[in-house]
Design a protein around this motif. Structure first.
Motif, PDB file in Angstrom:
ATOM      1  N   SER A 246      26.873   9.152  33.181  1.00 10.66           N
ATOM      2  CA  SER A 246      27.004   8.002  34.073  1.00 10.66           C
ATOM      3  C   SER A 246      26.463   8.324  35.461  1.00 10.66           C
ATOM      4  CB  SER A 246      28.470   7.578  34.168  1.00 10.66           C
ATOM      5  OG  SER A 246      29.226   8.693  34.578  1.00 10.66           O
ATOM      6  N   GLN A 247      26.297   9.609  35.708  1.00  9.69           N
ATOM      7  CA  GLN A 247      25.761  10.020  37.013  1.00  9.69           C
ATOM      8  C   GLN A 247      24.235   9.963  36.953  1.00  9.69           C
ATOM      9  OE1 GLN A 247      27.115  13.979  37.970  1.00  9.69           O
ATOM     10  NE2 GLN A 247      25.450  14.247  39.450  1.00  9.69           N
ATOM     11  N   LEU A 248      23.603   9.319  37.914  1.00 10.46           N
ATOM     12  CA  LEU A 248      22.150   9.138  37.844  1.00 10.46           C
ATOM     13  C   LEU A 248      21.363  10.356  38.347  1.00 10.46           C
ATOM     14  CD1 LEU A 248      21.607   5.406  38.916  1.00 10.46           C
ATOM     15  CD2 LEU A 248      21.438   6.382  36.629  1.00 10.46           C
ATOM     16  N   HIS A 249      21.875  10.996  39.403  1.00 14.70           N
ATOM     17  CA  HIS A 249      21.125  12.127  39.978  1.00 14.70           C
ATOM     18  C   HIS A 249      21.686  13.460  39.526  1.00 14.70           C
ATOM     19  CE1 HIS A 249      18.543  10.356  43.236  1.00 14.70           C
ATOM     20  NE2 HIS A 249      19.171   9.315  42.742  1.00 14.70           N
ATOM     21  N   HIS A 250      20.821  14.369  39.102  1.00 14.74           N
ATOM     22  CA  HIS A 250      21.260  15.723  38.734  1.00 14.74           C
ATOM     23  C   HIS A 250      20.296  16.714  39.358  1.00 14.74           C
ATOM     24  CE1 HIS A 250      24.082  14.522  35.423  1.00 14.74           C
ATOM     25  NE2 HIS A 250      23.426  13.400  35.611  1.00 14.74           N
ATOM     26  N   HIS A 251      20.850  17.795  39.875  1.00 11.39           N
ATOM     27  CA  HIS A 251      19.977  18.826  40.441  1.00 11.39           C
ATOM     28  C   HIS A 251      20.375  20.195  39.903  1.00 11.39           C
ATOM     29  CE1 HIS A 251      17.404  20.999  43.185  1.00 11.39           C
ATOM     30  NE2 HIS A 251      18.443  21.739  43.560  1.00 11.39           N
ATOM     31  N   ASN A 414      10.163  -5.476  35.090  1.00  8.85           N
ATOM     32  CA  ASN A 414      11.528  -5.843  35.469  1.00  8.85           C
ATOM     33  C   ASN A 414      12.511  -5.583  34.340  1.00  8.85           C
ATOM     34  OD1 ASN A 414      12.030  -6.897  38.180  1.00  8.85           O
ATOM     35  ND2 ASN A 414      10.278  -8.202  37.696  1.00  8.85           N
ATOM     36  N   LYS A 415      12.054  -5.883  33.145  1.00  7.72           N
ATOM     37  CA  LYS A 415      12.942  -5.748  32.000  1.00  7.72           C
ATOM     38  C   LYS A 415      13.220  -4.274  31.667  1.00  7.72           C
ATOM     39  CE  LYS A 415      13.084  -7.783  27.346  1.00  7.72           C
ATOM     40  NZ  LYS A 415      12.237  -8.546  26.399  1.00  7.72           N
ATOM     41  N   TYR A 416      12.204  -3.424  31.763  1.00  6.19           N
ATOM     42  CA  TYR A 416      12.356  -2.070  31.218  1.00  6.19           C
ATOM     43  C   TYR A 416      12.271  -0.935  32.229  1.00  6.19           C
ATOM     44  CZ  TYR A 416      11.660  -4.425  26.744  1.00  6.19           C
ATOM     45  OH  TYR A 416      11.781  -5.244  25.664  1.00  6.19           O
ATOM     46  N   LEU A 417      11.667  -1.177  33.393  1.00  9.03           N
ATOM     47  CA  LEU A 417      11.399  -0.027  34.273  1.00  9.03           C
ATOM     48  C   LEU A 417      11.981  -0.189  35.670  1.00  9.03           C
ATOM     49  CD1 LEU A 417       7.692   0.780  33.269  1.00  9.03           C
ATOM     50  CD2 LEU A 417       9.786   1.764  32.349  1.00  9.03           C
ATOM     51  N   ASN A 418      13.202  -0.699  35.725  1.00  7.37           N
ATOM     52  CA  ASN A 418      13.835  -0.824  37.031  1.00  7.37           C
ATOM     53  C   ASN A 418      14.213   0.556  37.572  1.00  7.37           C
ATOM     54  OD1 ASN A 418      15.587  -1.225  39.202  1.00  7.37           O
ATOM     55  ND2 ASN A 418      16.217  -3.222  38.392  1.00  7.37           N
ATOM     56  N   GLU A 419      13.648   0.899  38.726  1.00  5.63           N
ATOM     57  CA  GLU A 419      13.840   2.254  39.266  1.00  5.63           C
ATOM     58  C   GLU A 419      15.298   2.546  39.602  1.00  5.63           C
ATOM     59  OE1 GLU A 419      12.424  -0.223  40.825  1.00  5.63           O
ATOM     60  OE2 GLU A 419      13.397  -0.398  42.783  1.00  5.63           O
ATOM     61  N   GLU A 420      16.072   1.480  39.872  1.00  2.00           N
ATOM     62  CA  GLU A 420      17.470   1.714  40.241  1.00  2.00           C
ATOM     63  C   GLU A 420      18.316   2.147  39.053  1.00  2.00           C
ATOM     64  OE1 GLU A 420      18.647  -1.899  42.156  1.00  2.00           O
ATOM     65  OE2 GLU A 420      17.182  -1.607  43.772  1.00  2.00           O
ATOM     66  N   GLU A 421      17.790   1.925  37.848  1.00  2.00           N
ATOM     67  CA  GLU A 421      18.566   2.290  36.660  1.00  2.00           C
ATOM     68  C   GLU A 421      18.140   3.639  36.078  1.00  2.00           C
ATOM     69  OE1 GLU A 421      17.568  -1.023  34.211  1.00  2.00           O
ATOM     70  OE2 GLU A 421      18.631  -2.455  35.492  1.00  2.00           O
ATOM     71  N   MET A 422      17.274   4.331  36.785  1.00  2.00           N
ATOM     72  CA  MET A 422      16.731   5.544  36.174  1.00  2.00           C
ATOM     73  C   MET A 422      17.544   6.794  36.478  1.00  2.00           C
ATOM     74  SD  MET A 422      12.679   5.118  36.195  1.00  2.00           S
ATOM     75  CE  MET A 422      12.006   3.591  35.531  1.00  2.00           C
ATOM     76  N   HIS A 423      17.602   7.672  35.489  1.00  2.70           N
ATOM     77  CA  HIS A 423      18.191   8.988  35.691  1.00  2.70           C
ATOM     78  C   HIS A 423      17.144   9.912  36.314  1.00  2.70           C
ATOM     79  CE1 HIS A 423      21.358   7.484  33.097  1.00  2.70           C
ATOM     80  NE2 HIS A 423      22.096   8.502  33.506  1.00  2.70           N
ATOM     81  N   ILE A 424      17.605  10.730  37.237  1.00  4.92           N
ATOM     82  CA  ILE A 424      16.686  11.641  37.929  1.00  4.92           C
ATOM     83  C   ILE A 424      17.199  13.070  37.809  1.00  4.92           C
ATOM     84  CG2 ILE A 424      15.653  12.264  40.149  1.00  4.92           C
ATOM     85  CD1 ILE A 424      16.023   9.374  41.036  1.00  4.92           C
ATOM     86  N   VAL A 425      16.350  13.973  37.356  1.00  5.71           N
ATOM     87  CA  VAL A 425      16.720  15.387  37.328  1.00  5.71           C
ATOM     88  C   VAL A 425      15.697  16.176  38.128  1.00  5.71           C
ATOM     89  CG1 VAL A 425      17.057  17.427  35.881  1.00  5.71           C
ATOM     90  CG2 VAL A 425      17.817  15.197  35.061  1.00  5.71           C
ATOM     91  N   THR A 426      16.200  17.051  39.008  1.00  8.62           N
ATOM     92  CA  THR A 426      15.305  17.972  39.706  1.00  8.62           C
ATOM     93  C   THR A 426      15.770  19.398  39.453  1.00  8.62           C
ATOM     94  OG1 THR A 426      16.679  17.639  41.669  1.00  8.62           O
ATOM     95  CG2 THR A 426      14.597  16.447  41.599  1.00  8.62           C
ATOM     96  N   ALA A 427      14.840  20.322  39.376  1.00 13.49           N
ATOM     97  CA  ALA A 427      15.172  21.745  39.259  1.00 13.49           C
ATOM     98  C   ALA A 427      14.284  22.500  40.230  1.00 13.49           C
ATOM     99  CB  ALA A 427      14.953  22.232  37.832  1.00 13.49           C
ATOM    100  N   GLY A 428      14.907  23.271  41.099  1.00 20.34           N
ATOM    101  CA  GLY A 428      14.127  23.998  42.094  1.00 20.34           C
ATOM    102  C   GLY A 428      15.041  24.429  43.228  1.00 20.34           C
TER     103      GLY A 428
END
Lengths: 429, 412
Positions: A246-251, A414-428
């Protein structure tokens, strides 16, 4: 006389009018294994893809599918690993082994004049593999070491974590192999998986290159008889649940990393969905080719990265969209913001007609390139068989390219690629 | 057998045409006879930086990629120590667009500060992604620097020092362009579903008016014979110890080249090879171990590199490799072992004749090397290698004083 050559004006553009169809002959070996043949090519060479339903989806524990496949050439009741290697090398033939989410693959390329010998040894490792104890231990050690190297890379960390947060740790699509898995895997587990899954009724074969009647006969001689173990395959009827974080941002922090790897994305409809061919165009505009918006902005304009792409990944049971790149640590945040800007632009501003025309022409060229030559045709056929698609799928793509409008692109974004609904993972760092 | 025809424009541009009508596509490949060996030692990485700048727009065409994409084309490029190669593929009907694009950037680039600044950044990120942020990413740069003291092969194509890229100015870039990018310093190959008359007409139309240029003559320092064993130890944050060993070998045109190549194949080509069977599988000293030749135009390197299993020391690893090296320098290989590596080379040559783009690239490479005709005599050269030749070349190369070794340690 060439007096005035106007270099500002491009030569005439001849639109692509003819796209070849995939013409595969279909036949069956005596024991029912379906064989698809694509007979074309200028050299006396054949590629043989032998595909079993034996991937991560079918395994009970990590490494079972990968290792049972990777060790197929490590020894049989008739041949040692050294003898198998010697046969391939001596005849200038190649064997490539690989397991993915759903399949265990054996891919052979050989000169036709050595076909009999090569199929003979290949059939032996498919039917009579023994996973000898010593080879097993050597492989485990080698692969554990390689895994350790691979697992240190920010790109790998990011990719693995992304699949875990999207699917949940226990889902077969979550890449979650740990170094401890190399201690708990046993030879017996590999044998069990092999015997269950490397069976005629769980197999298909795709031939490409120069194929004759004798190619099929040779295959039938070595792989077509009923002499394989008579266990009938019990396809595990698993129905794994997708549990998305449920958490969108992961680092993931890696202190000494020089670059940060980034992945962001969300689920999309699969390849056999009516929206897919058009969504594929949307993705191409955004990040699917060298001239894409992500490349133009983040590489060519800002110079943040050596490369940035977006991908529609279609697996048999789920599909997702993701953007992937590696950037300097100091600009990773700025890169995410630029990605979000570009995603938002896709769904708020209509695509200009010139850009759209470029993408359309590029994609037509890609389809042509993608269907050029027997090996490329075979790879495409394989992708279509997985989703029970046929040549109509190519027609659908062509129609989508011809007919898509800027309005439709807005709608799909709009239907499939809403940036606000995206999960983000960063490693660094 | 690859059939092709050779032609030359008045400005010195060489044109090769190879028809393959099994594809609806065409390839256009242009190789410039300039690589990182042609760089000023204080301005390294230029040939490769240039490869990037070539996509930043030319005199009459503001962007390169878009017009190509509009005709269904795709392209890429690479830089080696010896040459810079640009290639594109497109539906054969649109071949002329390729000529238009490639000729304009041979004519003159759009030298602008913005494009230079951005591409410098991209190359610096590439440097980080492929060398600095990559485990063992600096190993070959270290090995080159140890083995070469005079010849410019001592630095990698990305450059000796990232500062050289950072400090590049428009003036440097223009200089480099006009002294290396010229019709009389390039080979154009058209392959695929093309016909010769059409190719020549397009070539004359688009390239014919580009002036011949004064190309900086190549006058490279010759690497003096190495006379002492060289050794270096480094410590890095990597998961496994590694070892890198190099010996100087002949140049690409030497009669010993094919023999040397087969020595590396006996040692390491495929899972039945000596190093793999004995040191990786039987003695379990290495996770991975390879022997190969650098394949450079000038005198190159014969390299053995591997990653050590955790409990193995560098001394053990090096001794084991040297024992195999000693065997191949003392005992002639058997006819059947030699036959095996020859068969494999022959099959690989045949596989490389399947794809129209691969053929175009190979033709261009051989033409730059001296003559594209060499493409059809390679199999014969390999066939002529005997166990005696192999033994005598091995004895010549594998001498202690000709050897450079790096022990790459993981930080504990």
């Amino acid at each position: 006389m060439i007096s005035t050559l106007n270099r500002n004006i491009a030569p005439d553009n001849h639109p692509i009018t003819h796209i070849p169809k995939i013409c595969a002959d279909e036949t069956k070996l005596s024991n029912g294994i379906p064989v698809y043949s694509i007979n074309a090519g200028s050299q006396d060479v054949v590629k043989i893809d032998i595909i079993f339903n034996a991937g991560l989806w079918q395994q009970d524990c990590n490494l079972q599918a990968t290792l049972s496949n990777a060790m197929l050439n490590e020894g049989t009741s008739n041949n040692t690993a050294a003898q198998i290697a010697e046969t391939f090398d001596f005849h200038g033939a190649y064997i490539q082994l690989g397991a993915d989410q759903h399949y265990g693959n054996i891919s052979i390329i050989t000169l036709n004049r050595h076909l009999d010998k090569i199929i003979e040894v290949t059939s032996d490792l498919i039917i009579n593999s023994e996973y000898p104890e010593q080879e097993f231990h050597t492989q485990i050690q080698k692969r554990r070491n390689k895994f350790t190297v691979e697992n240190e890379k920010v790109k790998t960390m990011c990719q693995k974590n992304f699949t875990q947060i999207m699917f949940g740790n226990d889902h077969p699509y979550a890449l979650n192999t740990k170094v401890e898995d190399y201690d708990s895997i046993t030879r017996e587990k590999l044998l069990k998986f092999y015997k269950q899954n490397y069976q005629p009724n769980n197999c298909k074969i795709i031939l490409s290159g120069r194929i004759t009647d004798s190619t099929i006969k040779t295959l039938d001689k070595y792989l077509g008889n009923g002499g394989w173990s008579d266990l009938s395959v019990v396809t595990p009827s698993i129905n794994p649940q997708i549990i998305t974080s449920s958490q969108l941002h992961h680092h993931i922090q890696k202190a000494d990393a020089i670059q940060t790897a980034l992945r962001m994305g969300k689920f999309i409809p699969n390849k056999d969905h009516a929206d897919y061919p058009e969504l594929n165009i949307v993705n191409t505009i955004l990040g699917g080719y060298f001239g894409s918006r992500l490349m133009a902005n983040i590489r060519e304009d800002k110079g943040y990265t050596y490369g940035i792409y977006s991908v529609l990944l279609t697996l048999k049971e789920a599909a997702y969209f993701f953007i992937t790149t590696e950037t300097g640590n100091e600009v990773s945040k700025a890169t995410i913001e630029e990605c979000q800007k570009e995603l938002k632009r896709m769904r708020t501003e209509p695509v200009g007609l010139q850009e759209l025309d470029t993408v359309k022409a590029y994609m037509m060229g890609e389809i042509l390139r993608d269907l050029d030559g027997p090996f490329a045709l075979a790879a495409n056929l394989r992708g279509m068989l997985e989703f029970n698609l046929d040549n109509n799928f190519i027609d659908q793509q062509i129609n989508a390219i011809k007919n898509i409008t800027p309005e439709r692109i807005l709608e799909l974004s709009n239907k499939y690629l809403n940036e606000e609904e995206m999960h983000i993972v960063t490693a660094g760092s | 057998m690859i059939n092709f025809s050779r032609h030359k424009l008045n400005n010195g541009l060489t044109i090769l045409v190879h028809r393959d009508d099994t594809t609806p596509m065409a390839a256009l490949n242009i190789a410039y006879n300039v690589g990182s060996r042609d760089e000023d030692p204080n301005r390294t990485g230029f040939a490769h930086l240039f490869e990037h700048l070539m996509f930043g727009g030319s005199k009459n065409i503001p962007v390169y990629d878009e017009p190509l994409q509009r005709v269904g084309g795709d392209n890429n490029a690479y830089t080696t120590n010896d040459l810079t190669n640009y290639y594109l593929t497109l539906p054969a009907d649109n071949l002329e667009t390729g000529f238009w694009l490639e000729s304009d950037r041979m004519l003159e680039l759009d030298f602008c500060q913005k494009s230079l600044d951005v591409q410098k950044n991209v190359v610096i990120e590439e440097f980080k992604q492929r060398y600095l942020n990559q485990l063992y990413g600096d190993s070959f740069a270290l090995l080159r620097a140890l083995a070469y003291k005079e010849h410019p092969y001592q630095w990698p194509t990305i450059g000796k020092d990232i500062n050289h890229i950072e400090e590049a100015t428009l003036e440097h870039v223009k200089d480099f362009f006009f002294s290396h990018y010229a019709p009389n310093n390039a080979v154009l190959v058209a392959s695929g579903n093309v016909n010769t008359d059409e190719v020549l007409a397009y070539a004359e139309k688009w390239f014919g008016s580009i002036p011949r240029r004064e190309v900086t003559p190549r006058n490279l320092p010759v690497e003096p014979p190495q006379t002492e064993y060289r050794f270096q130890e480094v410590k890095k944050d990597v998961p496994l110890d590694a070892i890198y060993m190099a010996w100087h070998m002949c140049d690409r045109l030497s009669p010993e080249f094919h023999t040397t190549d087969l020595i590396s194949d006996v040692l390491s080509n495929g899972q039945s090879s000596r190093l793999f069977r004995r040191l990786v599988i039987e003695q379990q000293l290495f996770t991975e171990l390879d022997a190969y030749i650098s394949g450079d135009t000038d005198a190159g390197l014969f390299i053995v590199s591997g990653k050590l299993n955790p409990e193995v020391t560098h001394i053990q690893a090096q001794q084991a490799i040297e024992k195999e090296i000693a065997i191949i320098s003392k005992e002639p290989v058997s006819e059947s072992e030699l036959e095996k590596v020859k068969n494999k080379v022959e099959a690989n040559l045949l596989y490389s004749e399947i794809n129209y783009l691969t053929k175009a690239m190979n033709l261009a490479n051989y033409e730059i090397l001296g003559s594209a005709d060499m493409i059809n005599s390679q199999a014969q050269h390999y066939r002529e290698v005997t166990p005696e030749k192999l033994l005598s070349v091995a004895q010549k190369i594998f001498v202690k004083s000709n050897q450079s070794v790096i022990h790459y340690h993981k930080q504990s």
